[in-house]
Motif scaffolding. Structure first.
Motif, short mmCIF file in Angstrom:
data_model
loop_
_atom_site.label_atom_id
_atom_site.label_comp_id
_atom_site.label_asym_id
_atom_site.label_seq_id
_atom_site.Cartn_x
_atom_site.Cartn_y
_atom_site.Cartn_z
N PHE A 63 -6.92 7.18 0.34
CA PHE A 63 -6.63 6.56 -0.75
C PHE A 63 -4.76 6.70 -0.86
O PHE A 63 -4.33 7.71 -0.71
N GLY A 64 -4.36 5.55 -1.31
CA GLY A 64 -2.78 5.63 -1.27
C GLY A 64 -2.47 6.05 -2.34
O GLY A 64 -2.91 6.77 -3.26
N PRO A 65 -0.93 6.06 -2.49
CA PRO A 65 -0.14 5.35 -1.65
C PRO A 65 0.06 6.10 -0.32
O PRO A 65 0.09 7.52 -0.07
N PHE A 66 0.60 5.15 0.72
CA PHE A 66 0.40 5.61 2.14
C PHE A 66 1.91 5.75 2.70
O PHE A 66 2.86 5.35 1.89
N THR A 67 2.39 6.22 3.75
CA THR A 67 3.51 6.06 4.52
C THR A 67 3.48 5.21 5.69
O THR A 67 2.39 4.90 6.40
N GLU A 68 4.56 4.71 6.27
CA GLU A 68 4.79 4.09 7.64
C GLU A 68 3.94 5.01 8.64
O GLU A 68 3.32 4.45 9.61
N ALA A 69 4.40 6.20 8.51
CA ALA A 69 3.46 7.22 9.65
C ALA A 69 2.06 6.93 9.71
O ALA A 69 1.49 7.15 10.62
N THR A 70 1.22 6.84 8.32
CA THR A 70 0.02 6.37 8.31
C THR A 70 -0.52 5.34 9.08
O THR A 70 -1.25 5.69 9.82
N PHE A 71 0.27 4.28 9.13
CA PHE A 71 -0.32 3.09 9.78
C PHE A 71 0.19 3.18 11.35
O PHE A 71 -0.64 2.84 12.10
N ALA A 121 0.78 -1.34 -0.07
CA ALA A 121 -0.07 -0.08 0.06
C ALA A 121 0.95 1.26 -0.03
O ALA A 121 0.43 2.34 -0.19
N CYS A 122 2.17 1.18 0.19
CA CYS A 122 2.92 2.39 0.27
C CYS A 122 3.74 2.40 -1.05
O CYS A 122 4.48 3.49 -1.41
N GLU A 123 3.69 1.81 -2.21
CA GLU A 123 3.92 1.65 -3.47
C GLU A 123 3.04 2.42 -4.36
O GLU A 123 1.86 2.37 -4.25
N ALA A 124 3.71 3.34 -4.92
CA ALA A 124 2.92 4.37 -5.85
C ALA A 124 2.16 3.65 -7.11
O ALA A 124 1.18 4.28 -7.46
N ASP A 125 2.57 2.50 -7.48
CA ASP A 125 1.77 1.90 -8.75
C ASP A 125 0.86 0.76 -8.31
O ASP A 125 0.10 0.03 -9.14
N VAL A 126 0.65 1.00 -6.98
CA VAL A 126 -0.54 -0.08 -6.15
C VAL A 126 -1.67 0.74 -5.79
O VAL A 126 -1.71 1.52 -5.23
N GLU A 127 -2.94 0.14 -6.41
CA GLU A 127 -4.04 0.93 -5.72
C GLU A 127 -4.48 0.24 -4.35
O GLU A 127 -4.59 -0.66 -4.04
N SER A 128 -4.50 1.39 -3.69
CA SER A 128 -5.14 1.09 -1.99
C SER A 128 -5.79 1.97 -1.49
O SER A 128 -5.92 3.27 -1.85
N ARG A 129 -6.63 1.64 -0.35
CA ARG A 129 -7.42 2.62 0.36
C ARG A 129 -7.67 2.10 1.67
O ARG A 129 -7.54 0.92 2.22
#
Length: 390
Positions: free
Chosen positions: A69-77, A47-55
């Protein structure tokens, strides 16, 4: 071939006849040989990768049922609450090959209907809210437990909570419910309202979704394809032309002429329809596009390399389908592109599209035919086939 463990003497044939797109079915311990092997950290990393669709969906965020909506960072989690949230990642089968093996259990449904495996991780009481999907879905419980509730009442667009990024139903009265344990599978047809809630931590679910393109989407693509075909038809011509009293009037004869010409030009044969649909339905998502290899191989060089490697596998980003033509040419469709092959190649395209891992020995006789070898070489040069050491 891997097979689902259907209950009560149900077979794939009877499932498709009595349940598919009609009513839900719970399959306890449906995939005895499948192991997801995916943990929360690995899913979060995707989910932290730019080419991966996540939410992320938070039931108690800045607004009720907040979607991020992603990409996310470790701080998000690190900032997430202890409960009532869910992480969803699309196309995990494209990014993690072990997850793609889940699709082997669904070969009794045509591959062109398959979309992706979405994987969700939920904290305790996490969910995406009561909602409906416009497509068929199999919900596999990989880890933890999730309680699914459904109701059968019809739902319209006016029934959802307005102003949200999610289609949430405000009034949901469960008519049936099941608690899924690891290994259980729930099939839901389109437009059946459902609500899945994690019970306890470390809840991972795999959602096998099926493509259901809207007719509006297909109509737009069809018209675009026709437009390309009609580019050579030229422009409107007036002949024969006669003087007209009211210069601002569009005469009925003009409309009739335009209509007749359009009807003539829009007539298509079965081959056009077959080839158009194959290209349309095999198209991949924008974030899953592939670039061809910078240094392509010749058929002879590829043949020798394949012989030495003994196996080659399909790129997970590639959608590979085929259809049989009526004029001596069959078609292979790969991510919206078409490759033609003489029909006398027999089951070659069926083998090529069915297996993600191809063995040289099994294909050896076909690879002696120049057309078949050229096709497989083209797939390799297009980055749709990959050797293990690449």
């Amino acid at each position: 071939m891997q097979q689902l463990n259907f209950p009560n003497e149900i077979t794939p044939k009877s499932f498709l006849k009595s349940y598919w797109q009609q009513k839900p079915l719970l399959l306890r311990q449906a995939l005895p040989k499948f192991k997801c092997g995916l943990d929360a950290d690995e899913l979060a990393g995707l989910a932290c990768e730019a080419d991966v669709e996540s939410r992320l969906v938070l039931e108690r965020g800045k607004t009720p049922w907040e979607a991020r909506f992603g990409p996310f960072t470790e701080a998000t989690f690190a900032e997430l609450p202890e409960s009532h949230w869910t992480l969803l990642v699309q196309d995990v089968d494209k990014h993690l090959p072990p997850v793609a093996s889940l699709l082997d259990y669904f070969h009794f449904i045509p591959d062109w209907r398959l979309d992706d495996v979405m994987v969700s991780y939920a904290a305790d009481q996490g969910s995406v809210g009561p909602h409906i999907d416009d497509y068929d879905v199999f919900l596999y419980q990989a880890k933890g437990r999730r309680r699914w509730k459904i109701h059968y009442q019809p739902v319209s667009e006016e029934d959802f909570i307005p102003g949200l990024d999610l289609r949430i139903l405000p009034d949901f009265k469960a008519e049936e419910e099941w608690l899924l344990e690891p290994g259980d599978l729930l099939y839901l047809p389109p437009n059946v309202a459902h609500w899945g809630v994690a019970e306890g931590d470390d809840c991972i679910s795999c959602s096998v979704g099926f493509r259901a393109p809207a007719y509006r989407e297909m109509a737009n693509a069809w018209c675009e394809a026709l437009g390309e075909q009609l580019a050579a038809e030229g422009r409107y011509r007036d002949l024969p032309m006669t003087p007209q009293q009211a210069s601002g009037e569009i005469l009925p004869t003009v409309v009739e002429k335009v209509s007749a010409n359009l009807q003539r030009m829009l007539q298509t044969d079965d081959e056009f329809k077959r080839r158009w649909f194959g290209r349309f339905i095999s198209e991949s998502k924008p974030n899953l596009q592939l670039e061809p290899r910078q240094t392509p191989l010749s058929p002879a060089t590829f043949h020798e390399r394949f012989r030495q490697a003994s196996t080659i596998h399909r790129n997970a980003y590639s959608r590979i389908l085929f259809s049989r033509g009526s004029q001596g040419q069959d078609s292979l469709f790969v991510n919206g592109e078409e490759y033609q092959l003489p029909s006398e190649s027999g089951d070659f395209l069926a083998i090529l599209t069915h297996h993600r891992l191809l063995h040289f020995g099994y294909l050896e006789n076909w690879l002696e035919q120049p057309d078949c070898l050229q096709l497989v070489c083209d797939l390799y040069n297009g980055n749709h086939l990959i050797f293990d050491n690449e």
